[in-house]
Scaffold this motif. Structure first.
Motif, PDB file in Angstrom:
ATOM      1  N   GLY A 119       0.800  -1.210   0.000  1.00 23.12           N
ATOM      2  CA  GLY A 119       0.000   0.000   0.000  1.00 23.12           C
ATOM      3  C   GLY A 119       0.839   1.268   0.000  1.00 23.12           C
ATOM      4  N   PRO A 120       0.208   2.440  -0.041  1.00 18.10           N
ATOM      5  CA  PRO A 120       0.930   3.716  -0.119  1.00 18.10           C
ATOM      6  C   PRO A 120       1.964   3.941   0.982  1.00 18.10           C
ATOM      7  CG  PRO A 120      -1.372   4.044  -0.649  1.00 18.10           C
ATOM      8  CD  PRO A 120      -1.248   2.622  -0.202  1.00 18.10           C
ATOM      9  N   PRO A 121       1.689   3.603   2.262  1.00 16.17           N
ATOM     10  CA  PRO A 121       2.734   3.823   3.284  1.00 16.17           C
ATOM     11  C   PRO A 121       4.004   3.021   2.996  1.00 16.17           C
ATOM     12  CG  PRO A 121       0.600   3.547   4.334  1.00 16.17           C
ATOM     13  CD  PRO A 121       0.409   3.193   2.893  1.00 16.17           C
ATOM     14  N   TRP A 122       3.838   1.805   2.469  1.00 22.09           N
ATOM     15  CA  TRP A 122       5.020   1.004   2.125  1.00 22.09           C
ATOM     16  C   TRP A 122       5.718   1.581   0.898  1.00 22.09           C
ATOM     17  CZ3 TRP A 122       9.015  -1.501   3.178  1.00 22.09           C
ATOM     18  CH2 TRP A 122       9.693  -2.292   2.233  1.00 22.09           C
ATOM     19  N   GLU A 123       4.968   2.005  -0.099  1.00 28.58           N
ATOM     20  CA  GLU A 123       5.586   2.589  -1.292  1.00 28.58           C
ATOM     21  C   GLU A 123       6.348   3.865  -0.933  1.00 28.58           C
ATOM     22  OE1 GLU A 123       5.860   1.208  -4.153  1.00 28.58           O
ATOM     23  OE2 GLU A 123       4.579  -0.503  -3.684  1.00 28.58           O
ATOM     24  N   ALA A 124       5.824   4.629   0.032  1.00 27.85           N
ATOM     25  CA  ALA A 124       6.526   5.830   0.498  1.00 27.85           C
ATOM     26  C   ALA A 124       7.842   5.442   1.166  1.00 27.85           C
ATOM     27  CB  ALA A 124       5.652   6.601   1.477  1.00 27.85           C
TER      28      ALA A 124
END
Length: 360
Positions: free
Chosen positions: A270-275
């Motif tokens: 998800g987005p937090p991991w991609e960040a």
């Protein structure tokens, strides 16, 4: 007729010999020339020290052995110097950039950016391995899993708003689900943060392997500091890998991905991991040397060849280890370009998280 043919053959042979001699005698492009390296940060800082160390050795390995001069052009989080090499310096192979965190700056769209790192041929780069640590005597946190249930407030110590160090710590805690940590920044660098940590003003921060080996390991041995995780690196294919340097220091530091898996029993996504993954990429290409767009390919090849050869130079390696405390992790120009592209491919949702974390 026969005489004419013989004459033409002799003339042709003469021209072939002449051309061969000219090619053989041609001087390397960089012979007798000066290569100007723009360091996009202030004199005396970490990037400047590394740049000058490299530039003392690089000329020996570039065909023609040019003179290299280093010029500092700091400003706007290294944007000023990068903009200059990208848009104002001639694409003649005689001006190069040395900068830190450039792909991350572009990713989070810091104000004033006029460059596109994907159009700048990268000569080579270096990676810095970092790990997070905490005062367990103040927080009761002895492992990363304990971050979710500290006995007292976690107080992050940072360098400055928008720095890769600060955003990296904030993104990691966001990924792990740590609730409402206190964020204190503006210390400017590892040394002042370390003093604040000793005084108890902050109790959580991160440093490079060099800084931890020299200053933090004694606190670990005394029992009041715990190393929680390493950020790790991205390889050229975008996979997260661990740095063996920590094991060499006697530290079993899990990657942030392993910590997440241990807490939640599944892979981070998800987005937090991609960040977070984008920031891991930022440390995979902490510093880089690049030239202006449209620099002739032959000159790019000469510079890349020199950078690669420098990494095997024993004199360079000895000075690096003496200065930095551990062997360098150099990144080839081709690999660096792939890492930069992978960072910039972060989804918009992840970019929005990073932009929010970079704000005051």
């Amino acid at each position: 007729m026969a005489r004419r043919i013989v004459f033409q053959m002799c003339v042709t042979a003469w021209w072939v010999c002449l051309l061969g001699d000219s090619l053989y005698a041609a001087e390397p492009f960089y012979q007798g020339k000066t290569l100007r390296v723009i360091v996009a940060s202030a004199a005396g800082g970490g990037s400047d020290i590394v740049a000058r160390l490299m530039m003392r050795h690089l000329p020996r390995h570039i065909p023609g052995h040019p003179t290299i001069i280093v010029e500092n052009m700091p400003g706007a989080g290294e944007i000023v110097g990068t903009n200059y090499v990208y848009g104002k310096a001639k694409a003649d192979g005689l001006t190069a950039l040395f900068a830190t965190g450039t792909p991350i700056n572009q990713l989070i769209e810091l104000p004033g950016i006029e460059f596109d790192i994907t159009r700048m041929p990268i000569i080579g780069g270096s990676s810095e391995s970092v790990a997070a640590f905490i005062r367990n005597d103040k927080t009761g946190v002895k492992s990363a899993r304990d971050l979710l249930h500290p006995k007292s407030q976690i107080i992050i110590g940072g360098s400055g708003y928008g720095s890769i160090k600060d955003v990296s710590m904030l993104a990691a805690l966001n990924l792990l689900g740590v609730k409402n940590p206190t964020y204190v920044t503006g210390y400017g660098g590892a040394g002042p943060i370390r003093l604040a940590y000793e005084r108890g003003e902050v109790n959580f921060t991160q440093e490079t392997a060099v800084g931890i080996a020299r200053s933090v390991l004694p606190w670990v041995r005394e029992g009041w500091t715990s190393i929680l995780y390493q950020v790790g690196f991205l390889d050229g294919k975008g996979n997260v890998i661990k740095d063996p340097a920590w094991r060499e220091l006697g530290i079993e530091a899990p990657s942030i991905a392993e910590v997440y898996r241990g807490i939640y029993g599944k892979e981070a996504a998800g987005p937090p991991w991609e960040a977070e993954k984008a920031l891991i990429g930022g440390y995979s290409l902490t510093r880089m040397m690049a030239v202006a767009p449209k620099t002739p390919p032959a000159l790019i090849a000469d510079l890349r060849q020199g950078f690669q050869a420098m990494g095997k130079d024993q004199n360079f390696l000895r000075e690096w280890i003496k200065s930095q405390g551990s062997p360098p992790r150099l990144v080839s120009g081709d690999e660096a370009a792939k890492i930069a592209v992978s960072i910039l491919k972060a989804p918009r949702e992840a970019v929005n998280i990073l932009k929010k974390l970079a704000l005051p």
